[in-house]
Design an enzyme around this catalytic site. Structure first.
Site, PDB file in Angstrom:
ATOM      1  N   GLY A 140       0.774  -1.248   0.000  1.00 15.71           N
ATOM      2  CA  GLY A 140       0.000   0.000   0.000  1.00 15.71           C
ATOM      3  C   GLY A 140       0.795   1.280   0.000  1.00 15.71           C
ATOM      4  O   GLY A 140       0.231   2.357   0.167  1.00 15.71           O
TER       5      GLY A 140
ATOM      6  N   SER B 289       1.638   8.143   2.000  1.00 12.65           N
ATOM      7  CA  SER B 289       0.755   7.002   2.253  1.00 12.65           C
ATOM      8  C   SER B 289       0.793   6.566   3.711  1.00 12.65           C
ATOM      9  O   SER B 289       1.852   6.590   4.351  1.00 12.65           O
ATOM     10  CB  SER B 289       1.212   5.794   1.420  1.00 12.65           C
ATOM     11  OG  SER B 289       1.150   6.071   0.054  1.00 12.65           O
TER      12      SER B 289
ATOM     13  N   ALA C   2     -11.915   3.086  -5.058  1.00 14.83           N
ATOM     14  CA  ALA C   2     -13.292   3.217  -5.555  1.00 14.83           C
ATOM     15  C   ALA C   2     -13.273   4.283  -6.644  1.00 14.83           C
ATOM     16  O   ALA C   2     -12.444   5.206  -6.600  1.00 14.83           O
ATOM     17  CB  ALA C   2     -14.244   3.638  -4.438  1.00 14.83           C
TER      18      ALA C   2
ATOM     19  N   TYR D 242     -18.126   9.808   1.483  1.00 15.86           N
ATOM     20  CA  TYR D 242     -17.327   8.580   1.626  1.00 15.86           C
ATOM     21  C   TYR D 242     -18.033   7.401   0.926  1.00 15.86           C
ATOM     22  O   TYR D 242     -17.398   6.479   0.438  1.00 15.86           O
ATOM     23  CB  TYR D 242     -17.067   8.292   3.105  1.00 15.86           C
ATOM     24  CG  TYR D 242     -15.832   7.446   3.347  1.00 15.86           C
ATOM     25  CD1 TYR D 242     -14.578   7.869   2.921  1.00 15.86           C
ATOM     26  CD2 TYR D 242     -15.928   6.216   3.997  1.00 15.86           C
ATOM     27  CE1 TYR D 242     -13.453   7.091   3.130  1.00 15.86           C
ATOM     28  CE2 TYR D 242     -14.802   5.433   4.219  1.00 15.86           C
ATOM     29  CZ  TYR D 242     -13.577   5.874   3.775  1.00 15.86           C
ATOM     30  OH  TYR D 242     -12.459   5.105   3.989  1.00 15.86           O
TER      31      TYR D 242
ATOM     32  N   LYS E 277     -15.495  -0.330   3.873  1.00 14.89           N
ATOM     33  CA  LYS E 277     -14.815  -0.351   5.188  1.00 14.89           C
ATOM     34  C   LYS E 277     -15.621  -1.172   6.199  1.00 14.89           C
ATOM     35  O   LYS E 277     -15.035  -1.850   7.054  1.00 14.89           O
ATOM     36  CB  LYS E 277     -14.586   1.069   5.712  1.00 14.89           C
ATOM     37  CG  LYS E 277     -13.569   1.864   4.915  1.00 14.89           C
ATOM     38  CD  LYS E 277     -12.232   1.167   4.786  1.00 14.89           C
ATOM     39  CE  LYS E 277     -11.168   2.040   4.160  1.00 14.89           C
ATOM     40  NZ  LYS E 277      -9.991   1.268   3.722  1.00 14.89           N
TER      41      LYS E 277
ATOM     42  N   ARG F 165      -3.760  13.505   4.465  1.00 16.90           N
ATOM     43  CA  ARG F 165      -3.757  13.996   3.076  1.00 16.90           C
ATOM     44  C   ARG F 165      -2.955  13.069   2.164  1.00 16.90           C
ATOM     45  O   ARG F 165      -1.776  13.298   1.908  1.00 16.90           O
ATOM     46  CB  ARG F 165      -3.209  15.421   3.012  1.00 16.90           C
ATOM     47  CG  ARG F 165      -4.159  16.413   3.638  1.00 16.90           C
ATOM     48  CD  ARG F 165      -3.645  17.837   3.616  1.00 16.90           C
ATOM     49  NE  ARG F 165      -4.399  18.631   4.568  1.00 16.90           N
ATOM     50  CZ  ARG F 165      -5.604  19.153   4.347  1.00 16.90           C
ATOM     51  NH1 ARG F 165      -6.183  18.987   3.188  1.00 16.90           N
ATOM     52  NH2 ARG F 165      -6.234  19.840   5.290  1.00 16.90           N
TER      53      ARG F 165
HETATM   54  N1  LIG Z   1      -5.933   8.941   4.124  1.00 15.49           N
HETATM   55  C1  LIG Z   1      -6.960   8.837   4.947  1.00 15.49           C
HETATM   56  O1  LIG Z   1      -7.571   9.833   5.344  1.00 15.49           O
HETATM   57  C2  LIG Z   1      -7.365   7.483   5.454  1.00 15.49           C
HETATM   58  C3  LIG Z   1      -8.092   7.382   6.649  1.00 15.49           C
HETATM   59  C4  LIG Z   1      -8.433   6.120   7.138  1.00 15.49           C
HETATM   60  C5  LIG Z   1      -8.099   5.000   6.403  1.00 15.49           C
HETATM   61  N2  LIG Z   1      -7.402   5.128   5.231  1.00 15.49           N
HETATM   62  C6  LIG Z   1      -7.072   3.907   4.501  1.00 15.49           C
HETATM   63  O2  LIG Z   1      -5.668   3.757   4.479  1.00 15.49           O
HETATM   64  C7  LIG Z   1      -5.331   2.874   3.416  1.00 15.49           C
HETATM   65  C8  LIG Z   1      -4.199   3.494   2.615  1.00 15.49           C
HETATM   66  O3  LIG Z   1      -4.657   4.650   1.940  1.00 15.49           O
HETATM   67  P1  LIG Z   1      -3.852   6.017   1.963  1.00 15.49           P
HETATM   68  O4  LIG Z   1      -4.764   7.034   2.533  1.00 15.49           O
HETATM   69  O5  LIG Z   1      -2.517   5.803   2.520  1.00 15.49           O
HETATM   70  O6  LIG Z   1      -3.766   6.395   0.408  1.00 15.49           O
HETATM   71  P2  LIG Z   1      -2.688   6.004  -0.705  1.00 15.49           P
HETATM   72  O7  LIG Z   1      -3.300   6.458  -1.978  1.00 15.49           O
HETATM   73  O8  LIG Z   1      -1.370   6.531  -0.356  1.00 15.49           O
HETATM   74  O9  LIG Z   1      -2.656   4.425  -0.624  1.00 15.49           O
HETATM   75  C9  LIG Z   1      -3.635   3.619  -1.237  1.00 15.49           C
HETATM   76  C10 LIG Z   1      -2.888   2.444  -1.823  1.00 15.49           C
HETATM   77  O10 LIG Z   1      -3.799   1.499  -2.399  1.00 15.49           O
HETATM   78  C11 LIG Z   1      -3.103   0.928  -3.481  1.00 15.49           C
HETATM   79  N3  LIG Z   1      -4.017   0.218  -4.391  1.00 15.49           N
HETATM   80  C12 LIG Z   1      -5.151   0.680  -4.954  1.00 15.49           C
HETATM   81  N4  LIG Z   1      -5.664  -0.279  -5.765  1.00 15.49           N
HETATM   82  C13 LIG Z   1      -4.839  -1.346  -5.676  1.00 15.49           C
HETATM   83  C14 LIG Z   1      -4.803  -2.631  -6.285  1.00 15.49           C
HETATM   84  N5  LIG Z   1      -5.749  -3.018  -7.154  1.00 15.49           N
HETATM   85  N6  LIG Z   1      -3.798  -3.479  -5.972  1.00 15.49           N
HETATM   86  C15 LIG Z   1      -2.821  -3.112  -5.105  1.00 15.49           C
HETATM   87  N7  LIG Z   1      -2.784  -1.907  -4.506  1.00 15.49           N
HETATM   88  C16 LIG Z   1      -3.785  -1.043  -4.797  1.00 15.49           C
HETATM   89  C17 LIG Z   1      -2.448   2.126  -4.153  1.00 15.49           C
HETATM   90  O11 LIG Z   1      -1.435   1.711  -5.029  1.00 15.49           O
HETATM   91  C18 LIG Z   1      -1.921   2.868  -2.942  1.00 15.49           C
HETATM   92  O12 LIG Z   1      -0.618   2.430  -2.635  1.00 15.49           O
HETATM   93  C19 LIG Z   1      -6.609   2.651   2.619  1.00 15.49           C
HETATM   94  O13 LIG Z   1      -7.226   1.459   3.040  1.00 15.49           O
HETATM   95  C20 LIG Z   1      -7.443   3.844   3.037  1.00 15.49           C
HETATM   96  O14 LIG Z   1      -8.826   3.645   2.846  1.00 15.49           O
HETATM   97  C21 LIG Z   1      -7.028   6.337   4.750  1.00 15.49           C
END
Ligand SMILES: NC(=O)c1ccc[n+]([C@@H]2O[C@H](COP(=O)([O-])OP(=O)(O)OC[C@H]3O[C@@H](n4cnc5c(N)ncnc54)[C@H](O)[C@@H]3O)[C@@H](O)[C@H]2O)c1
Length: 259
Positions: A13, A19, A98, A159, A166, A196
């Site tokens: 991820g 990230s 999504a 969302y 989720k 962010r």
């Molecule tokens: N940023 C926020 O505010 C927040 C809050 C709570 C939870 N999250 C969750 O944290 C997690 C990481 O997201 P983030 O915010 O760091 O954003 P991010 O965009 O940095 O990371 C999302 C990751 O998902 C990967 N991804 C998407 N589709 C994929 C696929 N088909 N195969 C493999 N990898 C795939 C992307 O390459 C990316 O590395 C997610 O589950 C997100 O929902 C984020």
């Protein structure tokens, strides 16, 4: 601190140095863990992940391409992990996707079957898909974590279908915890506050969400990536050996506020 000394695992991820997975890696490495990584297929994606890891002083990362919606990619990844490491101790699942067209305020009821299926497949099913492949590699037990958000418990305008994903992810965490406990494999989720990142920026009304959290959170601020990273270290280390099926909120407390 070295609570992850001698532990080896897979981090899925990292897109860049914002990230959640990047912050988790930062804290894992600081605590002595050995990490392997994946990138979305494609040279550009690989370059971005390498550059983000370079910022963490990881010069020659173990890196495999992975589209987690593709079973062949998943099989190839876990086959390579097995041949290179034999066993692993942890997995960080920090991915979600999504179609942003449906992540707009007021657009939830427009969600198509295709958009729903894609969001739940990549954002929730992939946790199960990774866990089932990890079981044979976690012969001494293990710990798996995933990243959730409060929008899976309550309605957060914009969302939308990601909130449904989720909710599925958090309940998948509990069902996996119930079955994998007999292998001493623990499965937990972190419900992180808004950060962010690329994924966050796809959500409609995200700026209002940041402002709301800052005003409403008991700690009167938004969360920092390292704070989620530290909770990840706790969940992946032996310090949490009695904890499984849990969703820990690392959101400066905003989830306890009703109105
Ligand atoms: N940023 C926020 O505010 C927040 C809050 C709570 C939870 N999250 C969750 O944290 C997690 C990481 O997201 P983030 O915010 O760091 O954003 P991010 O965009 O940095 O990371 C999302 C990751 O998902 C990967 N991804 C998407 N589709 C994929 C696929 N088909 N195969 C493999 N990898 C795939 C992307 O390459 C990316 O590395 C997610 O589950 C997100 O929902 C984020």
């Amino acid at each position: 601190m070295s609570s992850m000394q001698g532990k080896r695992g897979l981090v899925v991820g990292i897109a860049n140095d914002r990230s959640y997975a990047w912050y988790i890696t930062k804290q894992l490495l600081a605590n002595g863990a050995q990490c392997a990584f994946t990138n979305l297929p494609g040279e550009k994606m690989e370059r971005r992940v390498r550059s983000a890891l370079d910022d963490l002083n990881v010069k020659d990362p173990w890196l495999m391409p992975l589209d987690a919606s593709n079973d062949e990619d998943l099989d190839a990844l876990f086959d390579k992990v097995k041949s290179d490491f034999g066993t692993i101790d942890f997995i960080v699942h920090s991915i979600a996707f999504a179609d942003r067209e449906y992540l707009q305020i007021g657009k939830f009821h427009k969600t198509t079957r295709e958009a729903w299926t894609l969001a739940l497949d990549i954002s929730a099913y992939t946790l199960l898909a990774m866990a089932q492949r990890a079981v044979p590699l976690m012969t001494d037990g293990g710990s798996i974590i995933c990243m959730s958000y409060y929008g899976g418990e309550k309605v957060v305008p914009g969302y939308n279908v990601m909130g449904i994903a989720k909710a599925a992810l958090e309940h998948t965490t509990r069902y996996l915890a119930a079955e994998l406990g007999e292998h001493n494999i623990r499965v937990n989720a972190i419900s992180g506050g808004p950060l962010r990142t690329l994924a966050a920026m796809a959500v409609g009304g995200i700026s209002e969400m940041f402002e709301h959290h800052e005003k409403r959170a008991p700690l009167r601020r938004n969360v920092e990536g390292e704070e989620v990273g530290d909770t990840a270290v706790y969940l992946l280390s032996d310090a949490s050996r009695g904890v499984t099926g849990e969703v820990i909120h690392v959101d400066c407390g905003v989830h306890v506020i009703g109105v």
